[in-house]
Scaffold this motif. Sequence first.
Motif, PDB file in Angstrom:
ATOM      1  N   ALA A 199      -5.263 -10.513 -13.897  1.00 49.18           N
ATOM      2  CA  ALA A 199      -4.615  -9.199 -13.917  1.00 49.18           C
ATOM      3  C   ALA A 199      -5.378  -8.241 -14.820  1.00 49.18           C
ATOM      4  O   ALA A 199      -5.515  -7.051 -14.514  1.00 49.18           O
ATOM      5  N   TYR A 200      -5.888  -8.759 -15.932  1.00 49.19           N
ATOM      6  CA  TYR A 200      -6.620  -7.919 -16.875  1.00 49.19           C
ATOM      7  C   TYR A 200      -7.887  -7.348 -16.244  1.00 49.19           C
ATOM      8  O   TYR A 200      -8.168  -6.146 -16.352  1.00 49.19           O
ATOM      9  N   VAL A 201      -8.650  -8.191 -15.565  1.00 52.61           N
ATOM     10  CA  VAL A 201      -9.874  -7.729 -14.900  1.00 52.61           C
ATOM     11  C   VAL A 201      -9.537  -6.740 -13.790  1.00 52.61           C
ATOM     12  O   VAL A 201     -10.208  -5.711 -13.625  1.00 52.61           O
ATOM     13  N   GLY A 202      -8.475  -7.027 -13.021  1.00 45.94           N
ATOM     14  CA  GLY A 202      -8.068  -6.106 -11.960  1.00 45.94           C
ATOM     15  C   GLY A 202      -7.659  -4.754 -12.500  1.00 45.94           C
ATOM     16  O   GLY A 202      -7.995  -3.712 -11.925  1.00 45.94           O
ATOM     17  N   LEU A 203      -6.961  -4.752 -13.626  1.00 46.27           N
ATOM     18  CA  LEU A 203      -6.540  -3.495 -14.227  1.00 46.27           C
ATOM     19  C   LEU A 203      -7.732  -2.707 -14.756  1.00 46.27           C
ATOM     20  O   LEU A 203      -7.798  -1.481 -14.606  1.00 46.27           O
ATOM     21  N   LYS A 204      -8.686  -3.400 -15.371  1.00 51.31           N
ATOM     22  CA  LYS A 204      -9.867  -2.711 -15.872  1.00 51.31           C
ATOM     23  C   LYS A 204     -10.643  -2.047 -14.744  1.00 51.31           C
ATOM     24  O   LYS A 204     -11.167  -0.944 -14.900  1.00 51.31           O
ATOM     25  N   LYS A 205     -10.715  -2.703 -13.603  1.00 47.30           N
ATOM     26  CA  LYS A 205     -11.384  -2.099 -12.448  1.00 47.30           C
ATOM     27  C   LYS A 205     -10.629  -0.857 -11.979  1.00 47.30           C
ATOM     28  O   LYS A 205     -11.236   0.151 -11.614  1.00 47.30           O
ATOM     29  N   PHE A 206      -9.296  -0.942 -11.985  1.00 44.39           N
ATOM     30  CA  PHE A 206      -8.485   0.207 -11.555  1.00 44.39           C
ATOM     31  C   PHE A 206      -8.636   1.370 -12.538  1.00 44.39           C
ATOM     32  O   PHE A 206      -8.682   2.539 -12.127  1.00 44.39           O
ATOM     33  N   LEU A 207      -8.709   1.059 -13.830  1.00 43.25           N
ATOM     34  CA  LEU A 207      -8.905   2.106 -14.826  1.00 43.25           C
ATOM     35  C   LEU A 207     -10.250   2.799 -14.637  1.00 43.25           C
ATOM     36  O   LEU A 207     -10.372   4.009 -14.824  1.00 43.25           O
ATOM     37  N   ALA A 208     -11.257   2.031 -14.258  1.00 44.80           N
ATOM     38  CA  ALA A 208     -12.601   2.591 -14.090  1.00 44.80           C
ATOM     39  C   ALA A 208     -12.776   3.319 -12.772  1.00 44.80           C
ATOM     40  O   ALA A 208     -13.662   4.166 -12.635  1.00 44.80           O
ATOM     41  N   ASN A 209     -11.936   3.024 -11.783  1.00 47.09           N
ATOM     42  CA  ASN A 209     -12.104   3.618 -10.453  1.00 47.09           C
ATOM     43  C   ASN A 209     -10.731   3.770  -9.806  1.00 47.09           C
ATOM     44  O   ASN A 209     -10.219   2.843  -9.197  1.00 47.09           O
ATOM     45  N   ALA A 210     -10.150   4.964  -9.946  1.00 46.43           N
ATOM     46  CA  ALA A 210      -8.809   5.189  -9.412  1.00 46.43           C
ATOM     47  C   ALA A 210      -8.827   5.590  -7.945  1.00 46.43           C
ATOM     48  O   ALA A 210      -7.880   5.319  -7.212  1.00 46.43           O
ATOM     49  N   ASN A 211      -9.904   6.246  -7.507  1.00 51.52           N
ATOM     50  CA  ASN A 211      -9.927   6.717  -6.116  1.00 51.52           C
ATOM     51  C   ASN A 211     -11.330   6.829  -5.530  1.00 51.52           C
ATOM     52  O   ASN A 211     -11.529   7.518  -4.525  1.00 51.52           O
ATOM     53  N   GLY A 212     -12.296   6.207  -6.134  1.00 51.59           N
ATOM     54  CA  GLY A 212     -13.661   6.288  -5.620  1.00 51.59           C
ATOM     55  C   GLY A 212     -14.477   7.386  -6.250  1.00 51.59           C
ATOM     56  O   GLY A 212     -15.718   7.328  -6.248  1.00 51.59           O
ATOM     57  N   ASN A 213     -13.821   8.408  -6.805  1.00 46.87           N
ATOM     58  CA  ASN A 213     -14.535   9.525  -7.422  1.00 46.87           C
ATOM     59  C   ASN A 213     -14.157   9.732  -8.879  1.00 46.87           C
ATOM     60  O   ASN A 213     -14.910  10.363  -9.625  1.00 46.87           O
ATOM     61  N   GLU A 214     -12.997   9.238  -9.280  1.00 47.50           N
ATOM     62  CA  GLU A 214     -12.495   9.514 -10.618  1.00 47.50           C
ATOM     63  C   GLU A 214     -12.010   8.240 -11.290  1.00 47.50           C
ATOM     64  O   GLU A 214     -11.535   7.319 -10.629  1.00 47.50           O
ATOM     65  N   THR A 215     -12.113   8.230 -12.620  1.00 43.47           N
ATOM     66  CA  THR A 215     -11.455   7.178 -13.382  1.00 43.47           C
ATOM     67  C   THR A 215      -9.967   7.510 -13.457  1.00 43.47           C
ATOM     68  O   THR A 215      -9.558   8.649 -13.187  1.00 43.47           O
ATOM     69  N   LEU A 216      -9.176   6.536 -13.859  1.00 42.13           N
ATOM     70  CA  LEU A 216      -7.743   6.794 -13.971  1.00 42.13           C
ATOM     71  C   LEU A 216      -7.464   7.842 -15.033  1.00 42.13           C
ATOM     72  O   LEU A 216      -6.567   8.678 -14.871  1.00 42.13           O
ATOM     73  N   HIS A 217      -8.240   7.857 -16.116  1.00 41.17           N
ATOM     74  CA  HIS A 217      -8.004   8.849 -17.160  1.00 41.17           C
ATOM     75  C   HIS A 217      -8.318  10.260 -16.678  1.00 41.17           C
ATOM     76  O   HIS A 217      -7.645  11.222 -17.077  1.00 41.17           O
ATOM     77  N   GLU A 218      -9.309  10.404 -15.826  1.00 37.97           N
ATOM     78  CA  GLU A 218      -9.605  11.729 -15.268  1.00 37.97           C
ATOM     79  C   GLU A 218      -8.449  12.230 -14.416  1.00 37.97           C
ATOM     80  O   GLU A 218      -8.132  13.426 -14.421  1.00 37.97           O
ATOM     81  N   VAL A 219      -7.796  11.332 -13.689  1.00 36.16           N
ATOM     82  CA  VAL A 219      -6.611  11.706 -12.920  1.00 36.16           C
ATOM     83  C   VAL A 219      -5.472  12.072 -13.862  1.00 36.16           C
ATOM     84  O   VAL A 219      -4.773  13.072 -13.656  1.00 36.16           O
ATOM     85  N   ILE A 220      -5.302  11.276 -14.925  1.00 33.88           N
ATOM     86  CA  ILE A 220      -4.212  11.501 -15.865  1.00 33.88           C
ATOM     87  C   ILE A 220      -4.375  12.832 -16.598  1.00 33.88           C
ATOM     88  O   ILE A 220      -3.385  13.496 -16.925  1.00 33.88           O
ATOM     89  N   LYS A 221      -5.583  13.277 -16.860  1.00 35.95           N
ATOM     90  CA  LYS A 221      -5.793  14.564 -17.517  1.00 35.95           C
ATOM     91  C   LYS A 221      -5.231  15.708 -16.674  1.00 35.95           C
ATOM     92  O   LYS A 221      -4.613  16.638 -17.193  1.00 35.95           O
TER      93      LYS A 221
END
Length: 621
Positions: free
Chosen positions: A77-99
């Motif tokens: 789950a940890y590795v899967g979450l890290k991948k999701f944080l790094a790539n939320a939609n193919g163009n942005e990280t999750l933090h870029e979306v959250i901003k």
Amino acid sequence: MENILSINLESQTSPIIQEVRGKDYIEYGADNWRNLYPQFLIDLYYNSSTHAAIINATSDMIAGTDIVCSENDNLEAYVGLKKFLANANGNETLHEVIKKVAFDFKLQGGYALNIIWSQDRQSIAAIHHIPVERVRAGKPNELGKVDTYFVSADWSNTRINKPQPVPAFNVNDRSTSSQLLYTGSYSPNMDVYHTPDYNCMNWALVDQRVAEFHLNNIQNGFSGSYFINFANGIPTREERDQVERSIEQKFTGAKASGKFVLTFSDSKDNTPEITPIAMSDASQQYLALQELLLQNILTAHRVTSPMLVGINSDNGFGSNEQELNSAFEIYLNTVIKPFQNNILKTLNKILTVNGINLPLEFVQSKPITTMFSVEDMKAVMTTEEIRQEMGLPELTEEVSEEVVEEDYKETLSLEKTELESFIEEFGEDIPEGWEMVDEEIVDGEHQDFEFEKVLNELAEEKIGLASTGSPKPSSKSEQDGKSKTTGDHFRVRYVYEQDNFLVNKSGSKRLFCRQMMGAKKLYRKEDIINMGSRAVNPGFGKGGAATYSIWKFKGGPQCFHFWTRRIFKNVVGESKTTKIEDAQLIGYTQARSEGFTAKRNDRLVAIPPRRMRNNGYIKKR
């Protein structure tokens, strides 16, 4: 009369929610802004500098500098979450979306996300930010829930930009691949929309109108400020218009400042008379109005100190560091964290679908100050604690690494290091003619478990062949199992790799880590374990010992590296019997290996020391 400041504070600035016959969506508007309340809020944002400064600063605080997940025992789950944080939609990280979400949340009181399901509808493949001003709620169903939203690029012109229906996010109904999640904070008397947490729309309008008033005064210059009379007769209409245009072109506007007036006349009686129009201490009136609107806007946003949002304060409050930090703590806990908790709750709902719902937290930005002076910190804090408070790397690690580096440099000129000797003796390159059929993080593998031996035995058992022998740690050639009939056999090797999700790469500075990464070699597990009895990385063991378990603790405390397992298969000739299916074989082997391992005490193999408790140190530092 066009420069007289006139503000109608009775104008309707609260939202108007209404259903309209013949439309499937619910209108969301205000006076003169029918179905355009979000656009009205955006207009206020662009036309009130005070209001915009607070929106910008607060949304930045909500988003923080990053969003992270702490180390967790559930490695998958940890590795899967890290991948999701790094790539939320193919163009942005999750933090870029959250901003973007944080900005909408503060300005509009709500936010919208476009949820994309995977093709098999078993997981969420991507999330995109949708500007909330483009969203309108559909009419609630019989249960009072909105199950459809409508999206338009421009709600002021729906003929060209026709609203498109999008199903509401629903984990129980995945019939469509694209859904919309609209949410926000609770708003009283609101069932389908969310309103901002501030109520200073009229004062933001005052700020806008005051700015417009002063701009008009600058543009019109003389207008309303001077009375000019020519005492030499009344000219024709055309002559009067020409005189008026000449004066306006030459003496009005901001650029007319500093010009002088030159007149010619045949007598004093015919000179033009210029009479100033008194403004009746208007500057003091506008100064008082500016202070009043500033205070009301700050109060509506619950700003505890103007300095927190980049607004200068003349009352002395912003100059006191202790008071500023206290104001920040109050604002953080009463305003910022409720926004953050709402966003985290929404993310948890999304991540639960993917089975990677692990604790997330915002990396919070802080005011550029400290609560204590340097002398105060020296009296009560250690050097490491002071450096940590200032955001600097740990001094103890840097010093120890420098000492180790110097020691190594001295020995390099004389003889090979223990590590270089080990790499040269036991490190393997990827052999030609071999195919890597599997790579995975080494998790739960007991130190005494011979993975390669079990793997080859299972392969022989599956195709009914005899093995030439079992693996023996003392010999590379005898270690690898081989089929007499097919020539197929497997090798299990381990690679030293770096956790690229960790932001600070200080662990890569160590000579041990640099040489291990630079060598790009493969190693047998038994050789790695034996490495722990050799001084390959002296000074990083318990109490500064020269030896320790490289298999578990890699480069020592604060190290950013871990071991991965690679399985290679060599096919000498075509099999005369049933072909080995790689994927099925590896899966079966993994299942058997988990059952075979009586003790899962090597979980640390898969974790960089930096992610371990106390960062790999025995005691907390």
